[in-house]
Motif scaffolding. Structure first.
Motif, PDB file in Angstrom:
ATOM      1  N   MET A  94       0.830  -1.210   0.000  1.00 33.19           N
ATOM      2  CA  MET A  94       0.000   0.000   0.000  1.00 33.19           C
ATOM      3  C   MET A  94       0.862   1.258   0.000  1.00 33.19           C
ATOM      4  O   MET A  94       0.541   2.245  -0.667  1.00 33.19           O
ATOM      5  N   GLN A  98       0.892   4.032  -2.809  1.00 39.73           N
ATOM      6  CA  GLN A  98       0.595   5.410  -2.425  1.00 39.73           C
ATOM      7  C   GLN A  98       1.617   6.374  -3.003  1.00 39.73           C
ATOM      8  O   GLN A  98       1.266   7.481  -3.433  1.00 39.73           O
ATOM      9  N   LEU A 129      -6.515   6.334   0.453  1.00 41.71           N
ATOM     10  CA  LEU A 129      -5.504   5.299   0.677  1.00 41.71           C
ATOM     11  C   LEU A 129      -4.576   5.700   1.816  1.00 41.71           C
ATOM     12  O   LEU A 129      -4.175   4.865   2.632  1.00 41.71           O
TER      13      LEU A 129
END
Length: 211
Positions: A94, A98, A129
């Protein structure tokens, strides 16, 4: 390869320290840089990007590397076979996504998802996010010191660890929400940049892409 308990404990402490600092201290600070600086300057993006990539990035990458190292010290435990390890892998992916999304969302223009805020879908996704990483990071750290550490190291963490976690999980959301007090100033500044673009100011176009 024989198991060295001292080496395992040492590497586990480094992993816990690096990952905790990276995800629940440095990344939230980077979020606050974006939240506050954008209300005062249209050139807020680079301080935010440099912090998240060059300051937080090496710490997060090193923390993940140590996670892989300590998992390899006990092959029978597996690499990503429990909630903590799976969440750690998810957070690392993630974080990389990002970074990519941040570059894309601040270097391109697109249709406005929220017309009154002038936000494109990719920028909204970047914000969402970021908040998801924030929430999962705090869960991950707490699970790490309450379950993972006790299970694999065998000793409870000092009470100060939980107090520090609790302080951060309160302070950062409060500071982030308080930052929205400057939203009118931010929107006014962005509107001024859009007006300059309309009048053909090339420098303002660069500023608008960072808004």
């Amino acid at each position: 390869m024989s198991f060295d308990a001292n080496s395992y404990d040492h590497d586990a402490r480094i992993h816990a320290t690096l990952s905790s600092v990276g995800f629940i201290v440095l990344l939230p600070v980077g979020m606050l840089i974006a939240r506050y600086a954008r209300a005062f300057t249209p050139r807020w993006f680079w301080p935010h990007a440099v912090w998240q990539f060059l300051i937080a990035g090496p710490v997060i990458i090193a923390g993940f590397a140590y996670a892989v190292i300590i998992a390899k010290q006990v092959p029978a435990l597996g690499q990503f076979n429990d909630p903590h390890k799976k969440a750690g892998l998810a957070l690392f992916i993630m974080y990389l996504c990002q970074l990519f999304l941040g570059i894309v969302s601040h270097s391109t223009r697109g249709p406005r998802l929220f017309f009154f805020l002038h936000r494109s879908p990719q920028r909204v996704l970047h914000i969402l996010l970021g908040l998801a990483i924030f929430g999962l990071s705090f869960w991950q750290v707490r699970y790490g010191y309450t379950v993972q550490w006790v299970t694999y190291v065998g000793t409870p963490v000092p009470p100060s660890v939980h107090k520090a976690w609790l302080a951060l999980v309160i302070i950062f959301p409060v500071l982030y929400v308080l930052g929205y007090a400057f939203l009118p100033k931010q929107l006014s500044q962005e509107a001024a940049s859009r007006n300059k673009v309309t009048n053909g100011n090339g420098d303002s176009m660069k500023e608008l892409n960072q808004a």
